[in-house]
Design a protein around this motif. Structure first.
Motif, PDB file in Angstrom:
ATOM      1  N   SER A  74       0.830  -1.210   0.000  1.00 50.29           N
ATOM      2  CA  SER A  74       0.000   0.000   0.000  1.00 50.29           C
ATOM      3  C   SER A  74       0.859   1.251   0.000  1.00 50.29           C
ATOM      4  CB  SER A  74      -0.936  -0.001   1.206  1.00 50.29           C
ATOM      5  OG  SER A  74      -0.228   0.227   2.409  1.00 50.29           O
ATOM      6  N   PHE A  75       1.990   1.203   0.702  1.00 50.65           N
ATOM      7  CA  PHE A  75       2.903   2.337   0.698  1.00 50.65           C
ATOM      8  C   PHE A  75       3.403   2.622  -0.724  1.00 50.65           C
ATOM      9  CE2 PHE A  75       7.351   3.765   0.753  1.00 50.65           C
ATOM     10  CZ  PHE A  75       7.198   4.997   1.371  1.00 50.65           C
ATOM     11  N   LEU A  76       3.730   1.571  -1.463  1.00 51.93           N
ATOM     12  CA  LEU A  76       4.193   1.745  -2.837  1.00 51.93           C
ATOM     13  C   LEU A  76       3.092   2.327  -3.729  1.00 51.93           C
ATOM     14  CD1 LEU A  76       6.202  -1.588  -3.279  1.00 51.93           C
ATOM     15  CD2 LEU A  76       7.115   0.703  -2.844  1.00 51.93           C
ATOM     16  N   VAL A  77       1.850   1.866  -3.516  1.00 55.13           N
ATOM     17  CA  VAL A  77       0.730   2.387  -4.307  1.00 55.13           C
ATOM     18  C   VAL A  77       0.559   3.880  -4.061  1.00 55.13           C
ATOM     19  CG1 VAL A  77      -1.778   2.324  -4.596  1.00 55.13           C
ATOM     20  CG2 VAL A  77      -0.493   0.180  -4.450  1.00 55.13           C
ATOM     21  N   TYR A  78       0.558   4.276  -2.788  1.00 63.86           N
ATOM     22  CA  TYR A  78       0.374   5.696  -2.468  1.00 63.86           C
ATOM     23  C   TYR A  78       1.565   6.535  -2.949  1.00 63.86           C
ATOM     24  CZ  TYR A  78      -3.798   4.895   0.356  1.00 63.86           C
ATOM     25  OH  TYR A  78      -5.068   4.579   0.778  1.00 63.86           O
ATOM     26  N   LEU A  81       1.048   7.184  -6.616  1.00 60.96           N
ATOM     27  CA  LEU A  81      -0.044   8.122  -6.853  1.00 60.96           C
ATOM     28  C   LEU A  81       0.356   9.555  -6.487  1.00 60.96           C
ATOM     29  CD1 LEU A  81      -3.164   6.090  -5.660  1.00 60.96           C
ATOM     30  CD2 LEU A  81      -2.645   6.820  -7.978  1.00 60.96           C
ATOM     31  N   PHE A  82       1.020   9.730  -5.345  1.00 56.86           N
ATOM     32  CA  PHE A  82       1.405  11.079  -4.938  1.00 56.86           C
ATOM     33  C   PHE A  82       2.522  11.632  -5.829  1.00 56.86           C
ATOM     34  CE2 PHE A  82      -0.937  10.367  -1.004  1.00 56.86           C
ATOM     35  CZ  PHE A  82      -1.427  11.629  -0.740  1.00 56.86           C
ATOM     36  N   THR A  83       3.310  10.745  -6.421  1.00 55.97           N
ATOM     37  CA  THR A  83       4.387  11.201  -7.306  1.00 55.97           C
ATOM     38  C   THR A  83       3.857  11.676  -8.651  1.00 55.97           C
ATOM     39  OG1 THR A  83       5.959   9.688  -6.251  1.00 55.97           O
ATOM     40  CG2 THR A  83       6.549  10.554  -8.431  1.00 55.97           C
ATOM     41  N   PHE A  84       2.890  10.926  -9.214  1.00 52.96           N
ATOM     42  CA  PHE A  84       2.464  11.206 -10.582  1.00 52.96           C
ATOM     43  C   PHE A  84       1.066  11.832 -10.692  1.00 52.96           C
ATOM     44  CE2 PHE A  84       5.534   7.690 -10.883  1.00 52.96           C
ATOM     45  CZ  PHE A  84       6.443   8.247 -11.778  1.00 52.96           C
ATOM     46  N   ALA A  85       0.202  11.634  -9.690  1.00 53.52           N
ATOM     47  CA  ALA A  85      -1.187  12.097  -9.822  1.00 53.52           C
ATOM     48  C   ALA A  85      -1.520  13.297  -8.944  1.00 53.52           C
ATOM     49  CB  ALA A  85      -2.154  10.958  -9.496  1.00 53.52           C
ATOM     50  N   PHE A  86      -0.765  13.508  -7.876  1.00 51.98           N
ATOM     51  CA  PHE A  86      -1.143  14.554  -6.925  1.00 51.98           C
ATOM     52  C   PHE A  86      -1.004  15.953  -7.516  1.00 51.98           C
ATOM     53  CE2 PHE A  86       0.161  17.539  -3.524  1.00 51.98           C
ATOM     54  CZ  PHE A  86      -1.029  17.568  -2.833  1.00 51.98           C
ATOM     55  N   ILE A 107      -5.436  16.067  -1.500  1.00 50.93           N
ATOM     56  CA  ILE A 107      -4.890  14.988  -0.662  1.00 50.93           C
ATOM     57  C   ILE A 107      -5.934  13.896  -0.460  1.00 50.93           C
ATOM     58  CG2 ILE A 107      -4.112  14.411   1.671  1.00 50.93           C
ATOM     59  CD1 ILE A 107      -2.714  17.145   1.741  1.00 50.93           C
ATOM     60  N   VAL A 108      -7.163  14.293  -0.075  1.00 50.32           N
ATOM     61  CA  VAL A 108      -8.221  13.305   0.146  1.00 50.32           C
ATOM     62  C   VAL A 108      -8.556  12.573  -1.152  1.00 50.32           C
ATOM     63  CG1 VAL A 108     -10.618  12.983   0.865  1.00 50.32           C
ATOM     64  CG2 VAL A 108      -9.163  14.602   2.086  1.00 50.32           C
ATOM     65  N   LEU A 109      -8.532  13.295  -2.264  1.00 53.57           N
ATOM     66  CA  LEU A 109      -8.827  12.680  -3.555  1.00 53.57           C
ATOM     67  C   LEU A 109      -7.818  11.589  -3.897  1.00 53.57           C
ATOM     68  CD1 LEU A 109     -10.609  12.687  -6.087  1.00 53.57           C
ATOM     69  CD2 LEU A 109      -9.135  14.471  -7.034  1.00 53.57           C
ATOM     70  N   VAL A 110      -6.543  11.867  -3.714  1.00 49.10           N
ATOM     71  CA  VAL A 110      -5.508  10.877  -4.012  1.00 49.10           C
ATOM     72  C   VAL A 110      -5.588   9.707  -3.030  1.00 49.10           C
ATOM     73  CG1 VAL A 110      -3.024  10.469  -4.114  1.00 49.10           C
ATOM     74  CG2 VAL A 110      -3.979  12.546  -5.105  1.00 49.10           C
ATOM     75  N   LEU A 111      -5.853  10.001  -1.763  1.00 47.46           N
ATOM     76  CA  LEU A 111      -6.012   8.923  -0.788  1.00 47.46           C
ATOM     77  C   LEU A 111      -7.196   8.030  -1.158  1.00 47.46           C
ATOM     78  CD1 LEU A 111      -5.375  10.820   2.581  1.00 47.46           C
ATOM     79  CD2 LEU A 111      -3.834   9.242   1.414  1.00 47.46           C
ATOM     80  N   GLY A 112      -8.274   8.657  -1.622  1.00 48.83           N
ATOM     81  CA  GLY A 112      -9.430   7.873  -2.051  1.00 48.83           C
ATOM     82  C   GLY A 112      -9.125   7.009  -3.257  1.00 48.83           C
ATOM     83  N   GLU A 113      -8.368   7.552  -4.195  1.00 50.45           N
ATOM     84  CA  GLU A 113      -7.979   6.760  -5.374  1.00 50.45           C
ATOM     85  C   GLU A 113      -7.110   5.568  -4.959  1.00 50.45           C
ATOM     86  OE1 GLU A 113      -7.867  10.677  -8.347  1.00 50.45           O
ATOM     87  OE2 GLU A 113      -6.029   9.831  -7.491  1.00 50.45           O
ATOM     88  N   VAL A 116      -9.279   2.874  -3.422  1.00 48.16           N
ATOM     89  CA  VAL A 116      -9.999   2.088  -4.425  1.00 48.16           C
ATOM     90  C   VAL A 116      -9.083   1.015  -5.015  1.00 48.16           C
ATOM     91  CG1 VAL A 116     -11.072   2.166  -6.702  1.00 48.16           C
ATOM     92  CG2 VAL A 116     -11.634   3.907  -4.998  1.00 48.16           C
ATOM     93  N   VAL A 117      -7.859   1.409  -5.383  1.00 49.15           N
ATOM     94  CA  VAL A 117      -6.910   0.462  -5.981  1.00 49.15           C
ATOM     95  C   VAL A 117      -6.591  -0.669  -5.004  1.00 49.15           C
ATOM     96  CG1 VAL A 117      -4.561   0.178  -6.852  1.00 49.15           C
ATOM     97  CG2 VAL A 117      -5.901   2.191  -7.512  1.00 49.15           C
ATOM     98  N   ILE A 118      -6.287  -0.293  -3.759  1.00 51.28           N
ATOM     99  CA  ILE A 118      -5.897  -1.297  -2.769  1.00 51.28           C
ATOM    100  C   ILE A 118      -7.052  -2.228  -2.444  1.00 51.28           C
ATOM    101  CG2 ILE A 118      -5.174  -1.603  -0.375  1.00 51.28           C
ATOM    102  CD1 ILE A 118      -3.636   1.062  -0.707  1.00 51.28           C
ATOM    103  N   GLN A 119      -8.254  -1.663  -2.277  1.00 50.97           N
ATOM    104  CA  GLN A 119      -9.405  -2.501  -1.943  1.00 50.97           C
ATOM    105  C   GLN A 119      -9.733  -3.454  -3.081  1.00 50.97           C
ATOM    106  OE1 GLN A 119     -13.453  -0.790  -1.554  1.00 50.97           O
ATOM    107  NE2 GLN A 119     -13.446  -1.705   0.469  1.00 50.97           N
ATOM    108  N   ALA A 120      -9.670  -2.968  -4.304  1.00 51.54           N
ATOM    109  CA  ALA A 120     -10.003  -3.811  -5.447  1.00 51.54           C
ATOM    110  C   ALA A 120      -9.001  -4.949  -5.625  1.00 51.54           C
ATOM    111  CB  ALA A 120     -10.072  -2.957  -6.713  1.00 51.54           C
ATOM    112  N   LEU A 121      -7.714  -4.681  -5.334  1.00 49.00           N
ATOM    113  CA  LEU A 121      -6.675  -5.670  -5.608  1.00 49.00           C
ATOM    114  C   LEU A 121      -6.394  -6.602  -4.436  1.00 49.00           C
ATOM    115  CD1 LEU A 121      -4.057  -3.497  -7.547  1.00 49.00           C
ATOM    116  CD2 LEU A 121      -5.750  -5.076  -8.493  1.00 49.00           C
ATOM    117  N   PHE A 122      -6.513  -6.077  -3.196  1.00 51.26           N
ATOM    118  CA  PHE A 122      -5.979  -6.836  -2.065  1.00 51.26           C
ATOM    119  C   PHE A 122      -6.986  -7.125  -0.955  1.00 51.26           C
ATOM    120  CE2 PHE A 122      -2.438  -4.130  -3.678  1.00 51.26           C
ATOM    121  CZ  PHE A 122      -1.729  -5.140  -4.306  1.00 51.26           C
TER     122      PHE A 122
END
Length: 318
Positions: A74-78, A81-86, A107-113, A116-122
């Motif tokens: 999850s740390f890698l996912v965030y 996202l914060f590197t390329f999408a924030f 910040i909340v938007l990226v955390l929400g994204e 979604v990714v983490i919940q869907a995958l893991f």
């Protein structure tokens, strides 16, 4: 009955009409106070779950053995996202919301994204079993072994509640995998683009769905049908909204989201333990949510000892 001074000054005279009018006037405020009390009590359980989890070291292996690797993922996912999408989303929001509001909502938007990714995958595949174990172990710690025992093997001589847990003998889910919940997360993410209230609305709407699933394991242990589960969720919908909102806020915290999934499971079990404790005041069959809804009985389920109450007979098995 309280009384008011007589207009003539000679003694006190009862004034039931005044108190009846005053009671009617205060009734809406009493309702607001009651709803606020219920909301605060439900919202406190996810926080209590953190404290309870930390005070019980026997829970730690469940987190370290199963969820620590997922926390790293999850740390890698965030981080990605914060590197390329924030930054792109922050610049877009600053056009409409100004600097201060844009930072918070981005910040909340990226955390929400990321959620979604983490919940869907893991989450649906790797976390649920651990949540069931924490939930069941917490019930056992509160003397509710009789609730868990019919649904899984228990090693009663084990030193801790976690080590007591054997394989389930029936279907065991803390929360059923919900594609609808993931779709709702995606659909309501744009609410974060709305200044000020958008993020709050996103958290409460998605939290309401999460809260309604938080007692799914309890309903399983009680053997409720889908219709009965739906009725229970409807009856406690106000409380589930606030429980789920706080739980959702905790799950948006990067890296620790998986840890808070387990502590929220403990908090949900603490809530169940309190409800069961209130229900088991006397021996007998509990009045269910359907009884309460159809006959306007008290808010909390209670047990009756083989007597008629409001026309309902509850047999005493003893």
């Amino acid at each position: 009955m309280p009384s008011l001074p007589d207009a003539s000054g000679g003694g006190n005279r009862s004034s039931p009409l005044f108190w009846r009018i005053l009671k009617i006037f205060l009734r809406p405020f009493r309702g607001l106070v009651d709803r606020a009390r219920r909301a605060f009590r439900a919202a406190a359980y996810p926080i209590q779950g953190i404290y309870y989890f930390l005070r019980h070291p026997e829970f730690y292996p469940v987190f370290l053995g199963r969820l620590l690797p997922l926390s790293i993922i999850s740390f890698l996912v965030y981080m990605i996202l914060f590197t390329f999408a924030f930054i792109p989303q922050l610049l877009f929001l600053m056009i409409f919301q100004g600097k201060a509001g844009a930072w918070f909502n981005a910040i909340v938007l990226v955390l929400g994204e990321g959620h979604v990714v983490i919940q869907a995958l893991f989450e649906g595949f790797f976390v649920d079993e651990a949540q069931v174990d924490i939930f069941d172990a917490t019930l056992i710690n509160h003397g509710l072994t009789d609730l868990v025992a019919p649904h899984r093997y228990l090693f009663r001589d084990a030193p801790t509640s976690v080590k007591m847990l054997g394989n389930p003998t029936t279907k065991a889910e803390f929360q059923p995998f919900s594609l609808k919940q993931i779709i709702e997360l995606i659909v309501f993410l744009p609410l974060n683009l709305i200044p000020y209230g958008g993020t709050v609305a996103f958290l409460m709407i998605t939290g309401s769905r999460y809260g309604k699933l938080s007692h799914h394991r309890w309903f399983q242990l009680r053997g409720l049908s889908k219709q009965e589960m739906k009725r229970e969720r409807s009856y406690w919908s106000w409380e589930y909204t606030w429980f789920g909102t706080v739980a959702m806020v905790l799950q948006l915290i990067p890296v620790l989201s998986f840890f808070f999934l387990l502590t929220t499971s403990a908090g949900a079990a603490l809530w169940v333990a309190e409800l069961e404790k209130r229900s088991r005041v006397r021996v007998g069959r509990p009045v269910t949510a359907s009884d309460q809804a159809t006959r306007n009985l008290p808010e909390e389920p209670v047990y009756y000892d083989g007597i008629y109450h409001d026309g309902i007979y509850h047999d005493d098995p003893v």
